[in-house]
Design an enzyme around this catalytic site. Structure first.
Site, PDB file in Angstrom:
ATOM      1  CG  MET A   6     -23.766 102.384  39.319  1.00  0.00           C
ATOM      2  SD  MET A   6     -24.459 102.258  37.677  1.00  0.00           S
ATOM      3  CE  MET A   6     -23.348 101.129  36.901  1.00  0.00           C
ATOM      4  CG  HIS A  23     -15.102  96.000  43.176  1.00  0.00           C
ATOM      5  ND1 HIS A  23     -14.158  96.990  43.154  1.00  0.00           N
ATOM      6  CD2 HIS A  23     -15.949  96.264  42.146  1.00  0.00           C
ATOM      7  CE1 HIS A  23     -14.401  97.802  42.153  1.00  0.00           C
ATOM      8  NE2 HIS A  23     -15.496  97.402  41.523  1.00  0.00           N
ATOM      9  N   GLY A  58     -11.957  97.884  44.908  1.00  0.00           N
ATOM     10  CA  GLY A  58     -11.783  99.226  44.336  1.00  0.00           C
ATOM     11  C   GLY A  58     -12.633 100.235  45.095  1.00  0.00           C
ATOM     12  CG  HIS A  59     -16.869 100.082  44.846  1.00  0.00           C
ATOM     13  ND1 HIS A  59     -17.267  98.876  44.319  1.00  0.00           N
ATOM     14  CD2 HIS A  59     -17.229 101.023  43.942  1.00  0.00           C
ATOM     15  CE1 HIS A  59     -17.841  99.074  43.150  1.00  0.00           C
ATOM     16  NE2 HIS A  59     -17.831 100.353  42.883  1.00  0.00           N
ATOM     17  CD  GLN A  79     -24.395 105.044  35.118  1.00  0.00           C
ATOM     18  OE1 GLN A  79     -24.700 105.869  35.975  1.00  0.00           O
ATOM     19  NE2 GLN A  79     -23.179 104.484  35.096  1.00  0.00           N
ATOM     20  CD  GLN A 138      -5.742 106.038  36.836  1.00  0.00           C
ATOM     21  OE1 GLN A 138      -5.039 106.279  37.826  1.00  0.00           O
ATOM     22  NE2 GLN A 138      -5.294 105.340  35.810  1.00  0.00           N
ATOM     23  CG  MET A 193     -10.280  95.270  41.945  1.00  0.00           C
ATOM     24  SD  MET A 193     -10.954  93.833  42.772  1.00  0.00           S
ATOM     25  CE  MET A 193      -9.511  93.280  43.659  1.00  0.00           C
TER      26      MET A 193
END
Ligand code: PAF
Length: 282
Positions: free
Chosen positions: A31, A35, A37-38, A63, A150, A186
């Site tokens: 979305m 960061h 994590g992406h 959502q 995760q 994150m």
């Protein structure tokens, strides 16, 4: 520089030659507000040998329940494209709401059981929106491999179940949580935290680490583990717990004791910011 496309037709022009040759396509649905994590998901897609990696940036209105943060959700396509460039992603797919849900749209994907508890219980309609957009995106991108974090553990289980139940072809990869140096998972929503809540939010990770340590030391009693997680989260004055779940990794059913692989998942609000986190204990 990644190619930025806004329509399904433009994206298909890029993907068709690869589909024809049967070359592997990697896909990271997001979305935006990208960061570390992406970035880890994009890098995994590149490292796995996908010939092309697509990142979608789409804040999916379906959502978000009424009163949630759809309007405030951080949007910065320019910034996201820069991040995608650093991760050497090939294509950024950033459709409009009208492109994804044209006039007359009335069809949804939904799921029983796995969506009823945890985030599903506290965010009515959330997973129906997630499943619908993910199904559409998988149909649009037709990836060989799709990468999810995760951190949204329940989401990853629900999506994997949909892929199995509906015979979708993408292979789903659930990739480890990336954390800030102090342990905070994150999340694009971390940007909402003021300094006080930012410090308080650390209790989520601290509580999960403590639970992990207790299990490593032989504690199996779910009630005791639950109480300890609750106590630690409760040390943050502003924390309002949505749920503490100690569940089977596939069924998401509460476990009676911690004897096999178990997921500890928590959700709490710090002011207006709702955060989630989890650990998988073997
Ligand atoms: O995890 C997210 O960012 C979203 O739920 C997803 C999978 C991109 C669907 O909108």
């Amino acid at each position: 520089m990644p190619k930025v496309v806004h329509t399904i037709a433009e994206l298909h022009k890029i993907l068709q030659p690869l589909w024809r040759k049967g070359e592997p396509v990697g896909f990271v649905p997001t979305m935006g507000a990208l960061h570390a994590g992406h970035i880890s998901l994009m890098k995994l897609s590149k490292a796995a040998g996908n010939v092309l990696t697509v990142v979608s940036v789409f804040v999916n209105p379906l959502q978000f329940a009424p009163g949630e943060d759809y309007d405030e959700y951080p949007r910065d396509l320019g910034g996201d494209v820069k991040v995608a460039r650093e991760a050497v992603v090939d294509v950024v797919f950033a459709p409009s709401v009208a492109e994804m849900y044209p006039r007359g749209f009335v069809t949804w994907a939904d799921q029983d059981k796995l969506t009823e508890k945890m985030c599903g219980e506290h965010r009515p309609g959330h997973f129906r929106g997630v499943l619908t957009v993910v199904l559409k995106l998988l149909n649009i991108v037709r990836p060989t491999h799709a990468y999810f974090g995760q951190k949204d553990y329940q989401q990853s289980v629900v999506i994997q179940r949909m892929v199995t139940d509906l015979n979708l072809e993408a292979k789903i990869h659930v990739c480890p949580i990336v954390r800030e140096a102090d342990g905070l998972a994150m999340s694009s929503r971390n940007a909402y935290l003021g300094p006080k809540h930012r410090i308080e939010a650390l209790v989520l990770h601290q509580a999960l680490v403590r639970a992990q340590e207790l299990v490593a030391g032989g504690e199996k009693n779910v009630k005791k583990l639950h109480a300890e997680i609750k106590r630690i989260i409760g040390t943050a004055k502003s924390a309002k717990i949505d749920y503490i779940a100690i569940v089977h990794p596939d069924t998401l059913e509460d476990v009676n004791d911690v004897s096999g692989k178990t997921v500890f998942a928590v959700a709490a609000r710090f002011g207006k910011t709702r955060l989630i986190d989890n650990v998988i204990v073997e």
